[in-house]
Design an enzyme around this catalytic site. Structure first.
Site, PDB file in Angstrom:
ATOM      1  CE  LYS A   1      32.967 -50.967   5.175  1.00  0.00           C
ATOM      2  NZ  LYS A   1      32.347 -51.141   6.502  1.00  0.00           N
TER       3      LYS A   1
ATOM      4  CG  MET B   1      40.619 -57.970   4.971  1.00  0.00           C
ATOM      5  SD  MET B   1      39.032 -57.392   5.635  1.00  0.00           S
ATOM      6  CE  MET B   1      38.618 -58.740   6.747  1.00  0.00           C
TER       7      MET B   1
ATOM      8  CG  ASP C   1      31.442 -54.265   0.292  1.00  0.00           C
ATOM      9  OD1 ASP C   1      30.944 -53.160   0.530  1.00  0.00           O
ATOM     10  OD2 ASP C   1      31.391 -55.216   1.086  1.00  0.00           O
TER      11      ASP C   1
END
Length: 555
Positions: A58, A175, A36
């Protein structure tokens, strides 16, 4: 073909220090590595030679691959009979979609297991001196994500703000930086006190860590003023008012960051608070970064030069008196080739060994090989001249047959020219070439995006200078970066300095010694000069102010 297997592995939220031993063992033996965003390059380098590394990162608003495509990729890699490591930041099951991937693999009949990792939800606050639980302040912790958007007129995180506002424990939001202002406003609308202590920790538990603390009502504005951005962890609750590391982590008052309320990890030493970007190969970045950290500097990995071993066997050593090494990379690849070809140290009996400098000499000594010659000035020209003098002395004794150079394909021609002038036989045998790691370039540019330039930018070789200017066009900070400041450029040795001068008209420093210690000494001297200059400027301003006061009062 026998079906392979997949391990969902948590990378933690920093470098090797927060990686579990189980994950490390899997990385060192995998055939394919699917990883990732925000994975430290130290971890990727643990994978063995020949391992296929596949980036599927991502980030908010930017996906290199959809989740369904990642699931298919994992299945396909396992069906090829490979041992696959799916490396995820933090823990695979903490908002990492690891559960979805596990179910997809089980449905496809693929053997799958999970190795947990240290989540940033716990580690980042701890690194900033914030315990997520405390017996007298918070007996619970709730972890949520701010990435899921709610459809409708009031767009924003799909969270139950009324319930979250009533919680008396700690709220940790991952996030959520892209909607921090909305999160704070919605929590206060739902009844959360605007005075609730809160914090944002950017790049927690890494050398680049920075954080701000503020009441909930001011948190978003303070984070913007400090230039904080994702990746970051948001902490809301009474524990955010604790400053267990406040005295150790506060930025020195001389730093502009201190006025912004930014608190990185504590540093001590002559280079405390100094940010240093390091370019070059993986081994150079790691070695120099370790030395800089010992002196208190915050080293930032901006390297993307890749060492690429060349095919073929080592030559016959019997016709040469001297083996000459010009880099630690050459020493490492020489050792690997010796093992691969099942040659032991007996084939080096009677050989003399030369090293270009202390770094290469140290690499040789670790292998049990002690160099017979290291020039006082650590570059190819002085290596060639000094070694030729020694060999000519031995030639008069009747026992000098020549030298074998074991080095990079694009090594300096000055070494060859010295031997040619002295008519001494030599064989230039390239062990490796250098190239640009495109994924490392992407990661380096992403780290620089929107951030101030480091105080210094280090180059360790001419090839490193060329790679930097080819890939970044010599501009710093890059597009989107903070304007108005360039780092002080520092070159290691005359060959590196000559290449920099050929590609740029910017001023730069040159370390007197071509070694990590030489770079460190150069930075120390420059910092002492800068501080002395700053003190002189402040004292001069004070003298002028005193004269003005005396004049105004007739003194």
């Amino acid at each position: 073909m026998k079906t392979g297997s997949v391990v969902l592995a948590g990378a933690g939220c920093g470098g090797l220090s927060l990686l579990t031993e189980g994950v490390r063992r899997q990385l060192e033996s995998c055939d394919a590595l699917v990883y990732d965003d925000l994975i430290d390059r130290e971890l990727l380098d643990l994978a063995p030679e020949g391992c296929e590394k596949i980036y599927v990162g991502k980030r908010c608003g930017r996906h290199s691959m959809k989740q369904e495509e990642i699931n298919r990729l994992l299945i396909e890699q396992a069906q090829l009979g490979r041992r696959v490591v799916r490396l995820k930041g933090g823990d695979p099951y903490v908002f990492g979609r690891g559960g979805e991937e596990f179910l997809a693999l089980l449905e496809a009949g693929i053997s799958c297991s999970c190795l947990p990792g240290i989540s940033s939800a716990i580690a980042a606050p701890a690194a900033a001196g914030i315990p997520v639980t405390h017996r007298n302040l918070s007996r619970s912790v709730t972890i949520v994500t701010g990435t899921t958007a709610r459809e409708g007129a009031r767009s924003g995180p799909d969270l139950d703000f009324e319930t979250l506002a009533r919680l008396d424990g700690t709220l940790v939001i991952l996030m959520g930086m892209h909607c921090l202002e909305t999160i704070a406003a919605r929590l206060m609308e739902a009844g959360k006190s605007p005075d609730t202590p809160a914090a944002v920790i950017m790049e927690g538990a890494t050398p680049e860590q920075r954080s701000v603390r503020a009441p909930l009502r001011d948190l978003a504005q303070r984070a913007v003023e400090a230039g904080l951005k994702a990746p970051a962890v948001i902490v809301i609750g009474k524990v955010a008012g604790l400053k267990l590391l406040a005295e150790e982590t506060a930025v020195p008052k001389a730093s502009p960051l201190a006025e912004e309320g930014v608190f990185p990890g504590g540093e001590k030493g002559p280079l405390a608070g100094v940010r240093v970007g390091v370019t070059g190969s993986r081994s150079f970045v790691e070695h120099l970064s370790a030395r800089l950290s010992e002196e208190g500097a915050r080293a930032e990995d901006l390297g993307f030069l890749e060492i690429r071993p060349l095919p073929g066997q080592l030559p016959d050593f019997s016709g040469w008196d001297w083996l000459v090494f010009t880099s630690p990379n050459g020493v490492s690849l020489f050792q690997k080739a010796m093992r691969k070809e099942r040659r032991d140290l007996r084939c080096l009996a009677g050989k003399k060994i030369a090293a270009i400098g202390p770094g290469t000499a140290a690499a040789l000594e670790e292998a049990g090989l002690y160099p017979d010659f290291v020039p006082e000035i650590h570059d190819a020209a002085h290596l060639g001249e000094g070694l030729c003098r020694r060999m000519l002395e031995r030639r008069e004794e009747g026992n000098a047959r020549g030298a074998l150079f074991l080095r990079a394909a694009a090594g300096s021609a000055q070494l060859l020219q010295a031997f040619a002038r002295c008519h001494i036989p030599f064989l230039d045998w390239p062990l490796y070439g250098t190239g640009v790691d495109r994924e490392a370039v992407r990661a380096a540019k992403e780290r620089m995006e929107g951030r101030p330039a480091p105080d210094y930018l280090i180059f360790g070789s001419a090839s490193g200078v060329r790679a930097w200017f080819d890939e970044t066009k010599g501009l710093f900070p890059p597009e989107g970066g903070t304007p108005g400041k360039e780092p002080v450029y520092v070159c290691m040795g005359p060959a590196c300095a000559a290449q920099f001068r050929a590609l740029s008209d910017r001023p730069f420093l040159t370390a007197e010694r071509s070694s990590a210690d030489g770079i460190v000494d150069c930075l120390k001297e420059e910092e002492e000069r800068r501080r002395a200059s700053e003190e002189g400027r402040i004292n001069g301003r004070r003298r002028l102010e005193w004269r003005r006061i005396c004049r105004d009062f007739g003194g």
